[in-house]
Scaffold this active site. Sequence first.
Site, PDB file in Angstrom:
ATOM      1  N   CYS A  24       0.820  -1.211   0.000  1.00  0.00           N
ATOM      2  CA  CYS A  24       0.000   0.000   0.000  1.00  0.00           C
ATOM      3  C   CYS A  24       0.857   1.265   0.000  1.00  0.00           C
ATOM      4  O   CYS A  24       1.452   1.579  -1.021  1.00  0.00           O
ATOM      5  CB  CYS A  24      -0.979  -0.065   1.174  1.00  0.00           C
ATOM      6  SG  CYS A  24      -2.391   1.032   0.958  1.00  0.00           S
ATOM      7  N   HIS A  39      -3.781  -5.251  -0.242  1.00  0.00           N
ATOM      8  CA  HIS A  39      -3.381  -5.854   1.030  1.00  0.00           C
ATOM      9  C   HIS A  39      -3.498  -7.368   1.024  1.00  0.00           C
ATOM     10  O   HIS A  39      -4.580  -7.901   1.290  1.00  0.00           O
ATOM     11  CB  HIS A  39      -4.269  -5.299   2.149  1.00  0.00           C
ATOM     12  CG  HIS A  39      -4.029  -3.864   2.441  1.00  0.00           C
ATOM     13  ND1 HIS A  39      -3.233  -3.446   3.478  1.00  0.00           N
ATOM     14  CD2 HIS A  39      -4.465  -2.737   1.818  1.00  0.00           C
ATOM     15  CE1 HIS A  39      -3.202  -2.111   3.497  1.00  0.00           C
ATOM     16  NE2 HIS A  39      -3.930  -1.653   2.497  1.00  0.00           N
ATOM     17  N   GLU A  88      -2.490  -9.282   3.205  1.00  0.00           N
ATOM     18  CA  GLU A  88      -2.760  -9.752   4.570  1.00  0.00           C
ATOM     19  C   GLU A  88      -4.241  -9.609   4.902  1.00  0.00           C
ATOM     20  O   GLU A  88      -4.710 -10.120   5.903  1.00  0.00           O
ATOM     21  CB  GLU A  88      -1.914  -8.953   5.587  1.00  0.00           C
ATOM     22  CG  GLU A  88      -2.507  -7.626   6.055  1.00  0.00           C
ATOM     23  CD  GLU A  88      -2.394  -6.505   5.026  1.00  0.00           C
ATOM     24  OE1 GLU A  88      -1.838  -6.747   3.930  1.00  0.00           O
ATOM     25  OE2 GLU A  88      -2.879  -5.394   5.295  1.00  0.00           O
TER      26      GLU A  88
END
Lengths: 364, 1072
Positions: A250, A334, A336
Amino acid sequence: MQKGRIIKLLLEDGKEFTGYSFGAGQSVSGEVVFNTAMTGYPESLTDPSYNGQILVLTYPIVGNYGVPGNMLENNMYKYFESYALHIAGLIISDYTDDYSHWNANKSLGRWLEEFNVPGIYGIDTRELTKILREKGTMIGKIIYDDQQVEFYNPNEENLVQKVSTREKNVFGNGSHHILLIDCGVKYNIIRNLLTRNTTVTVVPYDWDIEKEQYDGLFVSNGPGNPKMCEATIKSLRKAIENDIPIYGICLGNQLLALAAGADTYKLKYGHRSHNQPVILHQSNKSFITSQNHGYAIDNNTLPDCWEPWFINLNDNTNEGMRHTDKPFFSTQFHPEASGGPTDTEFLFDLFIENVKKCKDRAIS
Amino acid sequence: MDKTISKVILLGSGALKIGEAGEFDYSGSQALKALREEGIRTILINPNIATVQTSEGIADIIYFLPVTPYFVEKIIRKESPDGILLSFGGQTALNCGIELYKSGVLDKYHVRVLGTPVQSILDTEDRDLFVKKLNEIHVNSIQSEAVTNIDDAVIAAEKLGYPVIIRAAYALGGQGSGFCNNENELGKMAEKAFSHSPQILVEKSLKGWKEVEYEVVRDCYDNCITVCNMENFDPLGIHTGESIVVAPSQTLTNSEYHYLRQLAIRIIRHLGIIGECNIQYALDPQSEDYRVIEVNARLSRSSALASKATGYPLAFVAAKLALGYGLHEIKNSITKSTSAFFEPALDYIVCKLPRWDLNKFIGVSKLIGSSMKSVGEVMAIGRTFEEAIQKGIRMIGQGMHGFVNNRDLVFDDVEKELSEPTDMRLLVIAEALLKGYTVNRLFELTRIDPWFLYKLQNIIRLKNDLEAFDIPEQIPYDLLKSAKVSGFSDFQIARCIFKDAGTHMHEAMLKIRDYRRKVAVVPWVKQIDTLAAEYPARTNYLYLTYSGSAHDIEYNDNNKSVIVLGSGAYRIGSSVEFDWCSVNALNTINKEGFRSVMINYNPETVSTDYDVCERLYFDELSFERVMDIIELEQPFGVVLSMGGQIPNNLAMRLYSQHVKVLGTSPVSIDNAEDRHKFSLLCDELKIDQPKWKELSTIREINDFVDDVGFPVLIRPSYVLSGAAMNVVSNRDELEHYLSLAAKVSKQYPVVVSEFIEQAKEVEIDAVANSGELVAYAISEHVEFAGVHSGDATIIFPAQKIYFETMRRIKRISRLIAKALNITGPFNIQFLAKDNDIKVIECNLRASRSFPFVSKVLKVNLIELATEVMLGKEVEKPKKTAFDLDYIGIKAPQFSFSRLHKADPILGVDMASTGEVGCIGENFYEAILKAMLSVGYTYPKKNILLSTGPMRSKVELIPGCKLLADKGFNLFATRGTAQFLEMNNIPCTTLYWPDEDKKPNTLDYLKNRIIDLVINIPKDLSKVELSNDYTIRRSAVDYNIPLITNARLASAFLQAICTIDIAEITIKSWGEY
C-alpha cells in the site's frame, strides 16, 4: 436503544446530511472517504491508514457482531489491526446496538465512545457515496451540538509521523530477520510474517536503517500522501542500491516508487473495498483484493528497471510493481487482508522465498 | 474462447415442480442469451411450453420433448451438436446428462460437455465421492456414511449416534431426506429415500448450527470469485429452500466470512468446476468450527436468488465461461464498464421468504424440515432488516400485512410451534414476542440467532409506540419515519392508530398515506449497481426504501412509461405462464417505442431480469407501493392483465385513484370477477350458467341442494382446515364437509353450485379490441368437468367438439366481449354437454393457457393483446386453428412425492405445480409426448387397475383389452378384477392393503413389481385413509406412475398400445 441526538455532517461544498449521534459526543473534521466492504469494521476502524479520515461505510447495517475483546497474542491485540481506533469519525445507515456474537465483548457504539470517536447513523450513505464518487473525496465535519470545529485536511500533514511507532520493537524469533519500517503497519502483516519463520523488527518510519542487519526489508502501509513521508523515501533510495529483498504494501508501494524516481498522484475517490479485482500484468491470472488507498503510482513514470506487476481490472491503475533484476516488489493491495479476501496471501511466501534465495547466495 | 463450438444443446428442467421451478427458466434464458451473443446456434430441449426460454428469439431450435436420455439421444443424432450444457436445467437436466455420459452416448456422437466436466459433477452428486474429495484437501464434511440398503443404513446410524439425517444422492430440494431420531423413523425414511435414489447418506445431525451458503464461480484460467453469500434465518435442520434467507450474511465476522470464502475457493478448484457452483456450510454458533454440507455444481434456486440479490448474472457468466472465456474478459453487465471478475458489494439487504400452499392438501404435515415443500418464493430488498422482512411477509401474499398488525391468529401451543417450526413460523415468533417472551427464551426454543430476534423485537416496540396515538397528526415525525424505515406499511400504521376501523381499513390507510406525504415521509428509489455506488449503473434495476434522501434516477418525462404489474410469487395456480405473458407484454411495449416498466418481486422469474425492461422495480405489488411508483413514473398507462390474480385484485382501487389502466376497464373487470354481477350479466345476455347461490345458513344450503340435486360444488369464502373447494355427492358428505367448516355465517358465506357430471370442459383464450374479437383459440379438456382447469390435460385445437358447439362458444364470447367492452386478453371456460353450453368462469386477463395456445397456433396472443391495449392498429391474424395439421397437448405436473400424505387425486381445487406442452402428428402421439414429459413411462410388464365407479370401469375396457392383447400383465383389486373377467380380459386379483392376505397390492407396490397404477376414485369428494388412498399414496411414495382419471387413463393406454416409442416423431417446434 434510545434514538441519539440529531446531528449533522457538513461537507466542504456545503451539502448537509442529518442523522443520529452514537459513539462519542464530539465534533470532528477530516477527509470523508467511503468503503464498500460488507464485513470487518473492527479491523477497518483500527487500520492506521484511516488516520484523519471520516469513514463512510456503504454496507447499510453495522455493528451486528459487536466488538471483540482486548486479547493479546504475540504482544499484539489479537482481534484488531493496531492499538487504537484511527478513524476520525464514522458514518453509517442503520446501527445495530443489540449485537450478537460469541466473541463480542461490547457494542460498536460503546467502543467508539471509549476512543472518543463520534459516529452518525441514519444517514443516506448511498447518496453520500455518490457525491464523493462524482466530486471526489472531500473534507467534511461532524457537528455535535454547538461544538465548532474548522475544516481540516489531513493530507497536508505528515500523518505517518502520528501513527508510526516511537521505538524499535521485536516480534518472534524465527530464522529470517525482517526489518519492517512502520508507517502505520497493520498487525496482520506482522502476523503473516511471523507464521513464516521470521523475527520481525519493527522500527519508526524515520529510522536510520543503514545501520541495521536484516535478511529482508518490509515497508508497511500507512495514512496520507506518500510525498509527505520524506524520511522513509530517503531510506528506501539507499536500500534499493543493495540486493536485500524488499516488499512494500500500500503506502509502501508508493514510497518505493517515489524512491525509485517514479511519481504518485491522488485518485478521485480511492479504492476502499474488499472486492477490487487486479490482474497479474500480461497474464490471465486475476485476484480479488482488499484495498484502502487514496493515492496511486503513475505507471507511465516507472523508470527503466521497474515494471508494473498488477493492474486494476476496473480502471487500469497501478496495483503493484517490481524490479526487473533485483528481488524488490510491492503491491498496492493488502495480501494480509484483515478485513477482506485472502487470495493473495501467497505473496508473503514469495517474499520469504526471495529472502531464502538471497541468504543462500550470500552463503555460497 | 473456444471457436470450434458452433452448435450447442441446452437441456431444460421441464415442468415446474417443488424444488425445481422457475429459477431454471431464468438460468436457461440467460445461458441461451450468452450463447446467442457469440453467434452459436442453440438447441433447447424443454417440454415446458409456458416458459420464456421456449419462445421465439431465445433459442434457435426448440424441442417440446421429454428431457430423458431416450429423446435427447434422438435429438443429438438428428442435430449433431458440438457441445451440450447440462447445468442450466436443474436435477432433471443433470441426471439426464450424466446418464448419457455414462452410457457413452455423448462420446458416440462427439458431443462435448461444456463447462464443468461430468466427473466433477459426479464428485459432488455421489455423496461418497464427495466426502472423499473433501478429505483430500482436509476440508471438514459432516460425519457420515453412504449406504445402498436399509440394513447398512441402520448400522451407520448406530455408529454415528442419533439423531441423524438421511439424504438421497442425485436428488434436489432435499427430496428423500429427513431427520431420524430412532431406528424406527430411520427405517421408514430410508425406504422412501431408496425409491428415489440408489444411494443415501446417513449423517450426524447438527441441528441448531448456522447455515451459510456461497455462490462461487471459476473460469478455465483458475480465476475464482464468490459472488454472494447468504445466511439462513432458520438454522440447520430446515432446508434452505424452506428457510428465510438473507443476503449478505449478517452475523458473521470478517474472519468467519472469509474463512468460509477461502474454503469455497479451495473446494471449487479441487473439484475442477468451470462455471458456477453453490456450497452450503454448517457453522458452529459458538466458534469458527464448520462443516461442508453440500455442493451443487450447477445453477440452482440459490444461484437465481444470488443473481437477483446482487445483480450479478451468474447463469449468463457461467455460460460464457463454458465457452472458454476468462472472467476478466467479460464485462459487468450493469456498469458496462467494469470487469465481471469482481465480487458484488451490497449496500442493501435482501430477504428471501418461501411460499407454501400446504392448506390445499389434507393430511399434509405443516411442519417444515429438511425436505422442500414450498412452491415459490419472494425476495424483498431494503436497507434495514426490519424493512426487508416486513416487505417480504407482505409479498408472500397470504393475507399478512407485515410482521405485526395481522388478523388475530390463534396458536394452540406457542412453545411447540417455536421448537417444531411450521409454515407459520414467523408469525408464531411475533405472537411470542407480543406475549412477552424474551429474546433469550426464543433463542433457546428456535436456535435462531438473537440478532434476528432483536430486530424483530424492534418491530414489536414500534407497534406499541404507534398504538399510543389515535390520529395521524399526533404521531411524532421521528416515530413515523422509524416505522416506515422498519417496513411498516400505511395499512399497518392505520391498524395501530385507528383501532376499530373494521371494514373501513382502506379509507383509514388512505388517511395515513395522505398525512405521511404531507410531512414528507416518502420512499426513495435506489439502484442496484453491484458496487455500492463505487461506479455508476447503466441499467435500471430498482427498489424503494425509506432509508434514503434522494432518488437514484431522474423522473422528468411523463406519459412515456407503460407499467406492467407482475404475478408475484409462484404458487399453485399462478406460475411461469404468467411470467411469459408479462415478458411478452414488455417486449411489445419496447417494440412500440414506450418505456417498459416492470413491478414484480419473484427472484425466480425472467420478468425480474433487469435486461428485459427499461426500468425494473423489484418491489411489492401492494396498492401502496404501486401507487408510489405510479406517482413517480406518471405513466402512459398501467397493464393489469398479465400478472394473474394479484394485479386484477388491485384494479378497482387503482381505478378509484384515477390511474390510467390500459385495456379493459376495471369496472368491467369487477363485473366479471364479482359472481353476482357476472350472473346478472349472463342473465341479461341470455347466457346459461350452472345454478348457484351464496348461502349463510345450513338450512339455506340444504334447501338449495334439494332444489338442484346432488352432486354439488361447494366453496367456502375462506379456507378452512384443508376443506377448500369440494364436490359432495350425498347428504352425508355434505354434513361431514360442513362440520369441517367451523362457522358458516353472513360474514363467512358458502357458495353452492349445481355440479354437472359427465360434461366436457372447453375453454376459449381470446383477444378483443373495444369489444370486437380479434383472435381466439378454443381448446378442450381430456378429463370431464370436476378437475380444475389448471390440472386438466388440454387439447388444442379442440378435436372432439361439435362444430355447432364451437359456433355457440364463439357467439357467447362475442356477446361477453361486447357487453364488457373488452380490450385485451380474456378467457372463458364452458361446460358442454350434449348440445348445451354453460359458462362457468370468465377471466378478463391472460389465463394460464395463453403461452400454450399461442405457441401451438404460432400467433402470439399476448403481443396482439398488448398492442390493442396500447391503442395500436392490429390486423386479425390470417391463420386460424383450422389450418393446423398437428395437435398440441398440455399436461399438468404434480409434486405429490414432495407432499407427504397428500392424496394424489385430481379435484376441483388445483394441485399441480407446473405443466408441459407437446406437439404431435395426432392425438395419441401428442398425449404420449406430454405424459412422458411429466414423468410417465411406458410400463414394462405389469399394470395395476382399481377402476372405481361403474362408468369408469366401462370407460377403461377398450384400453384394458389393448393392454391384454399387447401382452401386458394386468393386476386388479377385487371389484375391478371381477369386471375385467366378465369382459374376458385376464387379470390377477390382488388383495386390498388393509386385508391381511397375499398377494397384496401394497407388497407389489413396495417391491416395484407394478410399473403403472390406474386408480380411479369412487367419487369426487376427498376421503382420506381409505384403501384407495393407500394405493395412490404408495404409488407416489415408491415412484410408480399413477393415473387417477378414467378418461386420461383410457387415452394413455390406447396411446401406448398404438404407438411404439420408436415411432414418436422427433420434430422441433419450427418444423410444425
